[in-house]
Write a protein that holds these residues in place. Structure first.
Motif, short mmCIF file in Angstrom:
data_model
loop_
_atom_site.label_atom_id
_atom_site.label_comp_id
_atom_site.label_asym_id
_atom_site.label_seq_id
_atom_site.Cartn_x
_atom_site.Cartn_y
_atom_site.Cartn_z
N LYS A 260 49.56 35.04 35.17
CA LYS A 260 49.74 33.85 36.01
C LYS A 260 49.93 34.27 37.47
O LYS A 260 49.35 33.68 38.38
N LYS A 261 50.71 35.32 37.69
CA LYS A 261 50.94 35.81 39.06
C LYS A 261 49.65 36.38 39.66
O LYS A 261 49.40 36.23 40.86
N VAL A 262 48.84 37.03 38.84
CA VAL A 262 47.54 37.54 39.32
C VAL A 262 46.68 36.35 39.76
O VAL A 262 46.05 36.40 40.82
N GLY A 263 46.68 35.30 38.98
CA GLY A 263 45.92 34.10 39.35
C GLY A 263 46.41 33.49 40.65
O GLY A 263 45.62 33.10 41.51
N GLN A 264 47.72 33.43 40.82
CA GLN A 264 48.30 32.88 42.05
C GLN A 264 47.97 33.76 43.26
O GLN A 264 47.63 33.27 44.33
N TYR B 225 42.16 38.80 34.04
CA TYR B 225 43.19 39.83 33.97
C TYR B 225 43.67 40.04 32.54
O TYR B 225 43.90 41.18 32.12
N LEU B 226 43.82 38.98 31.78
CA LEU B 226 44.25 39.12 30.39
C LEU B 226 43.23 39.96 29.61
O LEU B 226 43.60 40.84 28.83
N ALA B 227 41.94 39.70 29.82
CA ALA B 227 40.90 40.48 29.13
C ALA B 227 40.88 41.91 29.65
O ALA B 227 40.63 42.85 28.88
N GLY C 251 44.01 55.63 38.92
CA GLY C 251 43.27 55.15 40.08
C GLY C 251 43.55 53.70 40.45
O GLY C 251 44.46 53.06 39.92
N TYR C 252 42.75 53.22 41.40
CA TYR C 252 42.89 51.85 41.89
C TYR C 252 42.84 50.83 40.76
O TYR C 252 43.60 49.88 40.72
N SER C 253 41.90 51.03 39.84
CA SER C 253 41.67 50.04 38.78
C SER C 253 42.48 50.30 37.53
O SER C 253 42.48 49.47 36.62
N GLN C 254 43.18 51.44 37.46
CA GLN C 254 43.95 51.83 36.28
C GLN C 254 43.08 51.82 35.02
O GLN C 254 43.50 51.44 33.94
N ALA C 255 41.84 52.25 35.18
CA ALA C 255 40.92 52.33 34.05
C ALA C 255 41.33 53.47 33.12
O ALA C 255 41.72 54.54 33.58
N LEU C 256 41.23 53.23 31.83
CA LEU C 256 41.49 54.26 30.83
C LEU C 256 40.29 55.19 30.73
O LEU C 256 39.16 54.80 31.02
N ASN C 257 40.54 56.41 30.30
CA ASN C 257 39.46 57.41 30.18
C ASN C 257 38.25 56.87 29.43
O ASN C 257 37.12 56.96 29.91
N ALA C 258 38.47 56.35 28.22
CA ALA C 258 37.35 55.91 27.38
C ALA C 258 36.58 54.77 28.02
O ALA C 258 35.34 54.74 27.98
N THR C 259 37.28 53.81 28.63
CA THR C 259 36.61 52.67 29.26
C THR C 259 35.83 53.13 30.49
O THR C 259 34.72 52.67 30.74
N TRP C 260 36.41 54.07 31.24
CA TRP C 260 35.73 54.60 32.42
C TRP C 260 34.45 55.33 32.00
O TRP C 260 33.41 55.17 32.65
N GLU C 261 34.52 56.09 30.94
CA GLU C 261 33.33 56.81 30.46
C GLU C 261 32.26 55.84 29.99
O GLU C 261 31.07 56.05 30.22
N GLU C 262 32.67 54.74 29.35
CA GLU C 262 31.72 53.70 28.94
C GLU C 262 31.04 53.11 30.17
O GLU C 262 29.82 52.89 30.18
N THR D 286 43.54 41.79 41.21
CA THR D 286 43.62 42.69 40.06
C THR D 286 44.04 44.09 40.50
O THR D 286 44.90 44.71 39.87
N ILE D 287 43.47 44.56 41.59
CA ILE D 287 43.86 45.88 42.10
C ILE D 287 45.33 45.87 42.50
O ILE D 287 46.07 46.82 42.23
N HIS D 288 45.77 44.79 43.14
CA HIS D 288 47.18 44.70 43.52
C HIS D 288 48.07 44.84 42.29
O HIS D 288 49.04 45.60 42.31
N GLN D 289 47.74 44.13 41.22
CA GLN D 289 48.57 44.19 40.02
C GLN D 289 48.51 45.57 39.35
O GLN D 289 49.51 46.09 38.90
#
Length: 194
Positions: free
Chosen positions: A177-181, A151-153, A96-107, A64-67
């Motif tokens: 699919k590529k993340v899964g592989q 990854y989809l979620a 950042g590494y996780s590409q978290a959005l502001n609102a999700t990061w604050e949650e 996930t971090i790679h993607q």
């Protein structure tokens, strides 16, 4: 040479060395999980801690971090432009590494009790991913070992995933699919280097 000039040179030299772990460049061999953790052993420590706390396997986190950021700690989305030349800001607040959005990061900060967490710190980013994927398992029934569905979620948000918004995005289905592989590739590699 004056003491001020010498002190300034020392400070400049230390700052250029990236002291304190402030180097945000990607590891050299992104297709080799063993090479990544040899080059950045603190990545493995962070992901192992997140796996212990949240139950998300290291290889799922790595894929996930790679993607999301290719392991670049200060990754940001691209700028958008009007008429191709007038900058209008970034595509989103992902960082950042996780590409978290502001609102999700604050949650996450509120929910996980990690108010000082930073998106450009690998420990915090992997803990965030663990928290998010744990929530996806609880709310949507997605196995923490299922990198593709997780990854989809992660990309669409839990509501988007529940509404199956990804079905209208063939490109995203291919990315997932590529993340899964990649997750499976990393899993097999990690089994040989741990």
């Amino acid at each position: 040479m004056s003491r001020f000039l010498r002190a300034s040179l020392v400070v400049l030299c230390l700052a250029s060395c990236g002291g304190g772990g402030g180097s945000y460049s990607a590891p050299r061999q992104l297709d080799d999980a063993c090479a990544i953790i040899r080059e950045r052993p603190h990545y493995l420590r962070a992901m192992t801690a997140a796996e212990r706390r949240w139950g998300v396997p290291v290889h799922v986190q790595m894929a996930t971090i790679h993607q999301e950021s290719k392991f670049v700690g200060n990754a940001r989305t691209q700028h958008t432009f009007v008429l191709g030349v007038i900058p209008m800001g970034r595509q989103s607040t992902a960082y950042g590494y996780s590409q978290a959005l502001n609102a999700t990061w604050e949650e996450y900060q509120r929910s996980a009790g990690n108010r000082r967490a930073k998106r450009d710190d690998i420990r915090d980013a992997t803990d965030f991913m663990g928290w998010y994927m744990d929530q996806s398992e609880r709310g949507l029934g997605i196995s923490k070992a299922d990198a593709e569905a997780q990854y989809l979620a992660y990309h669409e948000g839990r509501t988007g995933y529940a509404n199956q918004s990804y079905l209208n995005k063939p490109w995203l289905m291919e990315v997932a699919k590529k993340v899964g592989q990649r997750s499976e590739m990393y899993r097999m590699q990690l089994a040989t280097c741990r």
